[in-house]
Write an enzyme that holds these catalytic residues in place. Structure first.
Site, mmCIF file in Angstrom:
data_model
loop_
_atom_site.group_PDB
_atom_site.id
_atom_site.type_symbol
_atom_site.label_atom_id
_atom_site.label_comp_id
_atom_site.label_asym_id
_atom_site.label_seq_id
_atom_site.Cartn_x
_atom_site.Cartn_y
_atom_site.Cartn_z
ATOM 1 N N ASP B 92 0.860 -1.183 0.000
ATOM 2 C CA ASP B 92 0.000 0.000 0.000
ATOM 3 C C ASP B 92 0.901 1.239 0.000
ATOM 4 O O ASP B 92 2.131 1.129 -0.023
ATOM 5 C CB ASP B 92 -0.959 -0.033 1.191
ATOM 6 C CG ASP B 92 -0.234 0.056 2.515
ATOM 7 O OD1 ASP B 92 1.006 0.140 2.526
ATOM 8 O OD2 ASP B 92 -0.897 0.023 3.567
ATOM 9 N N ASP B 277 -7.900 -7.838 -0.129
ATOM 10 C CA ASP B 277 -7.017 -8.059 1.022
ATOM 11 C C ASP B 277 -7.808 -7.708 2.259
ATOM 12 O O ASP B 277 -8.723 -6.872 2.206
ATOM 13 C CB ASP B 277 -5.777 -7.166 0.968
ATOM 14 C CG ASP B 277 -6.088 -5.766 1.460
ATOM 15 O OD1 ASP B 277 -6.750 -5.008 0.716
ATOM 16 O OD2 ASP B 277 -5.724 -5.424 2.604
ATOM 17 N N CYS B 315 -12.485 -29.452 5.406
ATOM 18 C CA CYS B 315 -11.313 -28.596 5.190
ATOM 19 C C CYS B 315 -10.031 -29.424 5.123
ATOM 20 O O CYS B 315 -9.871 -30.398 5.859
ATOM 21 C CB CYS B 315 -11.222 -27.575 6.319
ATOM 22 S SG CYS B 315 -9.805 -26.468 6.200
ATOM 23 N N CYS B 317 -6.918 -28.048 5.535
ATOM 24 C CA CYS B 317 -5.784 -27.345 6.151
ATOM 25 C C CYS B 317 -5.133 -28.216 7.223
ATOM 26 O O CYS B 317 -5.721 -29.193 7.691
ATOM 27 C CB CYS B 317 -6.222 -25.998 6.736
ATOM 28 S SG CYS B 317 -6.814 -26.065 8.433
ATOM 29 N N CYS B 320 -7.211 -28.767 10.376
ATOM 30 C CA CYS B 320 -8.406 -29.622 10.246
ATOM 31 C C CYS B 320 -8.103 -31.036 9.777
ATOM 32 O O CYS B 320 -8.755 -31.980 10.197
ATOM 33 C CB CYS B 320 -9.397 -28.991 9.263
ATOM 34 S SG CYS B 320 -10.200 -27.532 9.935
ATOM 35 N N HIS B 367 -5.693 -22.042 9.576
ATOM 36 C CA HIS B 367 -7.036 -22.414 9.120
ATOM 37 C C HIS B 367 -7.740 -21.259 8.420
ATOM 38 O O HIS B 367 -8.307 -21.430 7.329
ATOM 39 C CB HIS B 367 -7.893 -22.899 10.293
ATOM 40 C CG HIS B 367 -9.311 -23.117 9.871
ATOM 41 N ND1 HIS B 367 -9.744 -24.261 9.244
ATOM 42 C CD2 HIS B 367 -10.392 -22.295 9.915
ATOM 43 C CE1 HIS B 367 -11.016 -24.153 8.934
ATOM 44 N NE2 HIS B 367 -11.437 -22.962 9.333
#
Lengths: 403, 403
Positions: B92, B277, B315, B317, B320, B367
């Site tokens: 930014d 974002d 999930c 990830c 999980c 996660h």
């Protein structure tokens, strides 16, 4: 279940290379065991522990009894499934933590009365209750409930005074009586794991000798040396470390509790110790102190602000080598010095610390644990190769070189 | 360098599937960009970001200017090498952070005067200085320095009042003049990356239209919609999100700054946004709030204390599914529901949160970021398959099912 195979012994010291077979797997000794107090080794994932070659980790009975509590532990069938660690676990007895509560607890023959530091509840911990909790946790190695003899008294009447021989004897004898009660309860519970006895006796060699002889008579499958790293000067600790471990039965594993620095570990191995645990690698990580082959490094020091080098150019940990690690335990990352693409710079680690970013202690924990685990791997390799004497000398020289 | 290929457009909405080629690699859009304020996405390693398929991350110019400072950034040749992330980075302009300082800063035509929140130094940030800093950072996408028009005034004279049309116009016009100065300085610096213009105009559609038309005349390689997610009610944000993105040039990437919830992202895609974002996945992770396919979950709730299920059975990830992830980006872990060995239970995550253990926010960050990145992957797959309309309906139904 516990089987201990003594593979080799070092002719220049009491050092031994062994193999410990437990219900959840095999542990090559000498070994360092990362401390996972509340069911997590602080700041690292179980996957990361596997990657760095951890073979066995600790859990703290007292903490896990408080939180999440025995109901949850029982529901999960023990600590392994709860914390997702399928290799061996050793749990302490809770005795040290209760003892650490100081004036909040009262020790009697039956056990220890104390107030829960979490919610103030009045609680009672005895040898039997400790065995019951550890049976629920289903740890591969269960420690007897003992009284940790203090170096300097914290009791109201004698506060600040060195523990006398009489006090140390009385405490050691209490621990022996508790050892017998633990053994009886452990058997009654039909716990399928292994119970270790703990040698006490304060800073008095003849009390240590008496303690170990009586424990050996009780025929535990393994023995620990407790009551060190409790505030005593380093030379006192070394004196006990020199006295006790090698006098324990050769065909059984020996565990020196709560020790220590990298130098302590290598010296402990030379004195015949097989197993170590200590919070130093993870605690120091959170304080910005890194252990390296060439000495310790305080990342907060301003001199690191622009330093592009990794912590240790010979290290293969994720923080230093950057490359993805190889298959679990093999640690195939290429170190920076050997052309690896390079890990994180000291400048970056300094920056993370300065900004209070979580990644700082995360990388520090990975590095420090990897350092301790790798040190013990190098010790084992030296013992296998019959070169432990040379290893000790090289280790000392490198550690004093400076980072 | 920036190349944007528009691959497909959805006939039922303004949604588009695109591919952005930048100096450090290719980004498949629509995409969510994790926020790495101080040169680290809070609580996760770069390796973990790669494992979960992150293609581009953010850095905050203002923060990095303060710490570690431009000298260190220049020494490392930019942010990529410093933080060990070799894929694209967007930075930014620092405008939003300076603006957020409130009464500690003073905005004038030339730029913004303010006191460093780190050490109190008097500092000055202008469009030119922002371009100079971002050139040192060597980010793949550079954002113009703009004034973020507030929803409710924080100026001493008008504090607490809604921004008027006149104020929003004046602010928008200042941002346009700054956009021209940024473009001139960016070219003078021969920055090899891509500069985005930012549409402002507060909550006024006709001002937004004027802003975008003038920015389009300046021919930026990409455009952002700024000045949303600044405290306005959700329907105001949605009104601007419905108005502006799809009016931007079709053949250039569109970035909606600072947005938002999973629902906002899917709605934003439908309105023609390519890039998002937001700090929500990482910030909420540290507050114990998890995003899942079936709604959000607050892990502190006592009902999770004994819950053996993972956060989300579908999930993949690490938190999980538990299994090691596949090669970077492929995420080959087998979800719990499909016979994977299973990740961490809600009970365990509840316990970690209760004990203040670092592993709690670490797993939560993994996660939540994985959830956001995977959501956008599913969006892209739906667009590729021509089924984005069905995907939107299914997404809404699942998110309201409850966890």
């Amino acid at each position: 279940m516990l089987q201990f195979d003594l593979l080799t012994t070092d002719p220049t010291s009491h050092a031994r290379r062994g193999r410990l077979t437990l219900n959840h797997g095999v542990v090559e000794t000498p070994i360092f065991m990362p401390v996972g107090t509340y069911g997590t080794v602080k700041g690292v994932t179980p996957r990361s522990l596997e990657d760095m070659g951890a073979q066995i980790i600790l859990g703290n009975t007292f903490h896990l009894w408080m939180r999440p509590g025995l109901d949850v532990m029982a529901q999960f069938g023990g600590l392994h499934q709860f914390e997702k660690w399928d290799k061996p676990i050793l749990t302490d007895s809770g005795g040290f933590q209760v003892w650490s509560l100081g004036e909040m607890r009262k020790i009697a023959e039956e056990g220890v009365k104390f107030s829960s530091p979490v919610n103030g509840d009045k609680l009672f911990l005895t040898p039997e209750i400790s065995m019951q909790i550890q049976t629920v946790l289903n740890s591969d190695i269960v420690m007897q409930f003992d009284e940790c003899t203090p170096y300097i008294s914290v009791e109201p009447k004698t506060k600040g005074q060195l523990t006398t021989e009489a006090e140390a004897r009385s405490s050691m004898e209490l621990s022996l009586r508790w050892a017998r009660r633990c053994q009886t309860e452990f058997d009654r519970l039909e716990n399928p794991n292994a119970l270790f006895g703990i040698v006490q006796g304060g800073m008095f060699e003849h009390l240590r000798q008496e303690s170990l002889e009586q424990l050996v008579d009780m025929d535990f499958p393994g023995y620990a040396v407790g009551g060190v790293s409790v505030g005593e000067p380093k030379d006192e600790m070394l004196r006990i470390m020199t006295h006790t471990p090698h006098r324990l039965p050769a065909h059984k594993p020996r565990y020196l509790m709560g020790v220590g620095t990298p130098e302590d570990l290598v010296e402990g191995v030379a004195q015949g110790v097989d197993m170590f645990d200590c919070v130093m690698p993870t605690r120091n990580a959170r304080n910005g102190t890194f252990f390296t082959r060439f000495g310790d490094l305080k990342i907060r020091n301003a001199r690191h602000k622009t330093d592009e080098r990794p912590l240790d150019e010979t290290c293969t940990c994720y923080a230093c080598a950057g490359n993805p690690a190889g298959p679990a335990g093999t640690d195939a990352a290429v170190p920076y010095a050997n052309g690896g693409r390079g890990g994180f710079s000291r400048a970056y680690l300094h920056h993370l610390d300065r900004c209070g970013e979580m990644l700082g202690p995360m990388l520090a924990s990975i590095h420090n644990l990897h350092y301790y685990l790798n040190l013990m791997r190098e010790v084992r390799e030296a013992l296998d190769a019959g070169s432990f004497g040379e290893f000790r000398a090289k280790f000392k020289a490198e550690r004093t070189r400076g980072v």
